[in-house]
Motif scaffolding. Structure first.
Motif, PDB file in Angstrom:
ATOM      1  N   LEU A  97       2.368   1.641  -3.416  1.00  0.00           N
ATOM      2  CA  LEU A  97       1.337   2.057  -4.362  1.00  0.00           C
ATOM      3  C   LEU A  97       1.045   3.547  -4.215  1.00  0.00           C
ATOM      4  O   LEU A  97       0.950   4.282  -5.218  1.00  0.00           O
ATOM      5  CB  LEU A  97       0.063   1.232  -4.135  1.00  0.00           C
ATOM      6  CG  LEU A  97      -1.086   1.413  -5.126  1.00  0.00           C
ATOM      7  CD1 LEU A  97      -0.631   1.143  -6.555  1.00  0.00           C
ATOM      8  CD2 LEU A  97      -2.245   0.487  -4.759  1.00  0.00           C
ATOM      9  N   LYS A 104       1.696   6.532  -7.029  1.00  0.00           N
ATOM     10  CA  LYS A 104       0.652   7.473  -7.439  1.00  0.00           C
ATOM     11  C   LYS A 104       1.122   8.915  -7.230  1.00  0.00           C
ATOM     12  O   LYS A 104       0.827   9.797  -8.045  1.00  0.00           O
ATOM     13  CB  LYS A 104      -0.636   7.209  -6.649  1.00  0.00           C
ATOM     14  CG  LYS A 104      -1.321   5.907  -7.035  1.00  0.00           C
ATOM     15  CD  LYS A 104      -2.573   5.672  -6.195  1.00  0.00           C
ATOM     16  CE  LYS A 104      -3.273   4.394  -6.612  1.00  0.00           C
ATOM     17  NZ  LYS A 104      -4.480   4.112  -5.789  1.00  0.00           N
ATOM     18  N   ARG A 109       2.453   0.774 -11.382  1.00  0.00           N
ATOM     19  CA  ARG A 109       1.226   0.978 -10.610  1.00  0.00           C
ATOM     20  C   ARG A 109       0.229  -0.153 -10.859  1.00  0.00           C
ATOM     21  O   ARG A 109      -0.378  -0.692  -9.911  1.00  0.00           O
ATOM     22  CB  ARG A 109       0.593   2.318 -10.978  1.00  0.00           C
ATOM     23  CG  ARG A 109      -0.733   2.595 -10.257  1.00  0.00           C
ATOM     24  CD  ARG A 109      -1.372   3.886 -10.735  1.00  0.00           C
ATOM     25  NE  ARG A 109      -1.631   3.866 -12.160  1.00  0.00           N
ATOM     26  CZ  ARG A 109      -2.675   3.261 -12.727  1.00  0.00           C
ATOM     27  NH1 ARG A 109      -3.547   2.602 -11.976  1.00  0.00           N
ATOM     28  NH2 ARG A 109      -2.842   3.292 -14.031  1.00  0.00           N
ATOM     29  N   GLU A 129       0.830  -1.210   0.000  1.00  0.00           N
ATOM     30  CA  GLU A 129       0.000   0.000   0.000  1.00  0.00           C
ATOM     31  C   GLU A 129       0.864   1.259   0.000  1.00  0.00           C
ATOM     32  O   GLU A 129       0.561   2.234  -0.701  1.00  0.00           O
ATOM     33  CB  GLU A 129      -0.932  -0.014   1.215  1.00  0.00           C
ATOM     34  CG  GLU A 129      -2.026  -1.066   1.118  1.00  0.00           C
ATOM     35  CD  GLU A 129      -2.853  -1.177   2.389  1.00  0.00           C
ATOM     36  OE1 GLU A 129      -2.407  -0.620   3.427  1.00  0.00           O
ATOM     37  OE2 GLU A 129      -3.922  -1.812   2.355  1.00  0.00           O
ATOM     38  N   LEU A 170       1.333  -3.284  -9.028  1.00  0.00           N
ATOM     39  CA  LEU A 170       1.097  -3.183  -7.583  1.00  0.00           C
ATOM     40  C   LEU A 170      -0.390  -3.241  -7.261  1.00  0.00           C
ATOM     41  O   LEU A 170      -0.793  -3.832  -6.250  1.00  0.00           O
ATOM     42  CB  LEU A 170       1.699  -1.875  -7.045  1.00  0.00           C
ATOM     43  CG  LEU A 170       3.197  -1.891  -6.723  1.00  0.00           C
ATOM     44  CD1 LEU A 170       3.673  -0.508  -6.348  1.00  0.00           C
ATOM     45  CD2 LEU A 170       3.497  -2.881  -5.605  1.00  0.00           C
ATOM     46  N   GLU A 171      -1.228  -2.620  -8.086  1.00  0.00           N
ATOM     47  CA  GLU A 171      -2.672  -2.670  -7.868  1.00  0.00           C
ATOM     48  C   GLU A 171      -3.193  -4.099  -7.985  1.00  0.00           C
ATOM     49  O   GLU A 171      -4.069  -4.518  -7.224  1.00  0.00           O
ATOM     50  CB  GLU A 171      -3.395  -1.752  -8.865  1.00  0.00           C
ATOM     51  CG  GLU A 171      -3.280  -0.272  -8.521  1.00  0.00           C
ATOM     52  CD  GLU A 171      -3.976   0.605  -9.536  1.00  0.00           C
ATOM     53  OE1 GLU A 171      -4.253   0.117 -10.656  1.00  0.00           O
ATOM     54  OE2 GLU A 171      -4.250   1.784  -9.206  1.00  0.00           O
ATOM     55  N   HIS A 231      -2.070  -5.801  -4.862  1.00  0.00           N
ATOM     56  CA  HIS A 231      -2.842  -5.305  -3.723  1.00  0.00           C
ATOM     57  C   HIS A 231      -4.256  -5.875  -3.743  1.00  0.00           C
ATOM     58  O   HIS A 231      -4.821  -6.209  -2.685  1.00  0.00           O
ATOM     59  CB  HIS A 231      -2.897  -3.781  -3.757  1.00  0.00           C
ATOM     60  CG  HIS A 231      -3.596  -3.177  -2.581  1.00  0.00           C
ATOM     61  ND1 HIS A 231      -4.787  -2.504  -2.684  1.00  0.00           N
ATOM     62  CD2 HIS A 231      -3.282  -3.160  -1.256  1.00  0.00           C
ATOM     63  CE1 HIS A 231      -5.164  -2.100  -1.500  1.00  0.00           C
ATOM     64  NE2 HIS A 231      -4.270  -2.484  -0.609  1.00  0.00           N
TER      65      HIS A 231
END
Length: 524
Positions: free
Chosen positions: A240, A244, A311, A237, A314-315, A318
């Motif tokens: 991430l 961003k 991103r 998190e 990682l998303e 996650h």
């Protein structure tokens, strides 16, 4: 020497769905717990590791005798086998009985050998296990918890080498679970435990977590694993959020660079119109600015694409790691009576008359040993079981949520099932509510029977919380087949539930997380 070693296990179903991909593991610890969400392939992996099923690719080397306890319903429930037949002692018991009746054939004495005390030993052992001492008792008449104890007792007595336990605590009451923990502690071989029971997982020396990301090993018991896993989720998190932030900064820098380039271009146009600078100099400056802008845009595009790919990765990670959520409709009501029971005598199980009353603030834990009549009481309160005497006064609708969520009609579509219990809701409202638990678009037209246990739980709790008046929930081990994450999700939902419930559960962690405020104890 490890009990087994698996290398690059790969399994794909005939329809092309891949469940296990490049799984490798070696069992070097004596106590290993295997955890993961329902449907991720734990039982499939175990069947491959124990040689019951072959992988599409990869290999498994087994170096130890293996005994397996599996969670599927026992075939003993569908047969007329007695306890003696299941334990394999029927012939010895029959020989003893015939000798006691006066028969003196040598083959009878040979059959008994040195086992003259077998009936007494078995009676004592069955009593200590909470089982009927009658060795001719039919196994099909045992409760789920009694049958589990009988199977586990036989397995522990016979097993050598590696013992694989697939959800062994399902149906066991608290004394049964403590008995199981003691047997595990004193078992001399290795144990591979597949379980969602945190009390059992705390007995392990290593935890293996199976997910769509693969198999990851953690040293220590469940609590050590849980702490380490939470740190990993938090790290993802943080990364991430940092990515961003970098993307936003890159966008701001690109905007500033674009504005400066436009200002320089405007100044160049002014000079060109004024004629104060030679045209050849202005053209050279323009070409240089164009080349610089082109390089800048290429660099920005490359950096933006790299950050976007990082991103997205990682998303995706996650999404697979983050905890699920269930938002229920909350409606406060004034405290009022929902159920009154006076001198109720059950037809089976608990023999003493029961008297109690529940109001909308009651969140009770129904406590008692396996076979004492907890399920019978719930079905009696619901009106599905007759009772000997007494009175049951229901002032509110009652919903029964068991471990299979049979409240939901498996032959109906998810949309129609929701509509059946909430006729005042429009289809748009129902679709919106179902979308909130991940059932979107055309999936609401799938049959209820296609849902996983966790999905059925979410739908049932959503229905319960959207009644005009909060119903009294009768919860008969609703957590029994849920993975740990779904258990925690259900516990949070029940903790926030504004109505009353009566809960049967043998998972002390789950009961604590639910936040019960009272007990109803069935004890002789």
């Amino acid at each position: 020497m490890p009990a087994f070693q698996a290398n690059n296990i790969y399994f794909e179903f005939e329809n092309g769905d891949r469940l296990l991909n490049n799984i490798s593991c070696t069992m070097n610890q004596r106590r290993v717990g295997l955890v993961g969400r329902n449907g991720v392939g734990k039982s499939l992996l175990v069947s491959i590791l124990t040689g019951q099923k072959l992988p599409n690719k990869g290999s498994v080397t087994i170096r130890s005798p293996i005994s397996v306890y599996q969670q599927q319903p026992s075939e003993l429930l569908n047969k007329n086998s007695t306890i003696a037949q299941y334990l394999g002692v029927e012939a010895v018991l029959a020989a003893i009985e015939r000798i006691e009746l006066g028969e003196c054939h040598q083959e009878l004495f040979d059959q008994v050998a040195e086992q003259w005390d077998l009936p007494d030993r078995l009676h004592k052992q069955l009593n200590s296990l909470g089982l009927p001492p009658n060795l001719h008792h039919s196994c099909s008449n045992l409760s789920g918890g009694q049958l589990a104890r009988l199977q586990l007792w036989k397995l522990f007595n016979e097993a050598e080498g590696l013992l694989v336990l697939d959800e062994p605590s399902n149906h066991l009451d608290e004394p049964g679970k403590q008995w199981l923990i003691e047997r595990m502690r004193h078992f001399e071989g290795e144990i591979l435990l597949v379980s969602h029971d945190r009390a059992l997982l705390r007995e392990m020396g290593q935890i293996w977590q199976l997910s769509t990301l693969g198999l990851k090993q953690y040293g220590g018991n469940y609590d050590v694993y849980h702490h380490a896993f939470q740190q990993e989720v938090e790290a993802v998190e943080r990364n991430l959020n940092h990515l961003k932030s970098q993307q936003k900064q890159l966008q701001r820098q690109a905007q500033i660079a674009q504005e400066r380039a436009e200002q320089r271009a405007s100044q160049g146009n002014k000079l060109r119109r004024s004629g104060s600078q030679p045209k050849i100099l202005l053209d050279a400056m323009k070409d240089k600015a164009t080349a610089s802008t082109s390089n800048r845009l290429k660099n920005e595009a490359g950096r933006a694409k790299l950050l976007d790919n990082q991103r997205k990765e990682l998303e995706k990670q996650h999404e697979k790691l983050k905890a699920q959520k269930l938002h229920l409709h909350s409606q406060s009501e004034r405290n009022q009576s929902v159920l009154r029971v006076q001198d109720l005598q059950l037809k089976h199980g608990f023999s003493h008359p029961l008297s109690f009353s529940m109001d909308t603030q009651c969140k009770w834990h129904l406590v008692g040993r396996n076979g004492c009549g907890k399920s019978t009481l719930l079905h009696t309160l619901l009106g599905e079981c007759e009772f000997k005497s007494g009175e049951v006064q229901r002032n509110r609708r009652l919903f029964l949520l068991d471990q299979h969520y049979q409240l939901l009609n498996g032959e109906q579509s998810i949309l129609d099932c929701f509509r059946h219990y909430c006729p005042d809701k429009s289809e748009v409202d129902i679709r919106t509510l179902l979308a909130g638990i991940g059932l979107r678009r055309e999936r609401v037209n799938n049959l209820v029977q296609s849902l996983s246990g966790g999905e059925k739980m979410k739908v049932a709790m959503l229905i319960a919380s959207h009644q005009p008046e909060q119903p009294l929930l009768l919860l008969d081990e609703p957590d029994n087949h849920l993975d740990i994450e779904s258990k925690q999700l259900l516990a949070a939902a029940l903790r926030d539930y504004q109505g009353a419930f009566l809960l049967v559960s043998h998972d002390t962690d789950f009961v604590e997380e639910v936040g019960v405020n009272g007990e109803l104890v069935l004890e002789e």
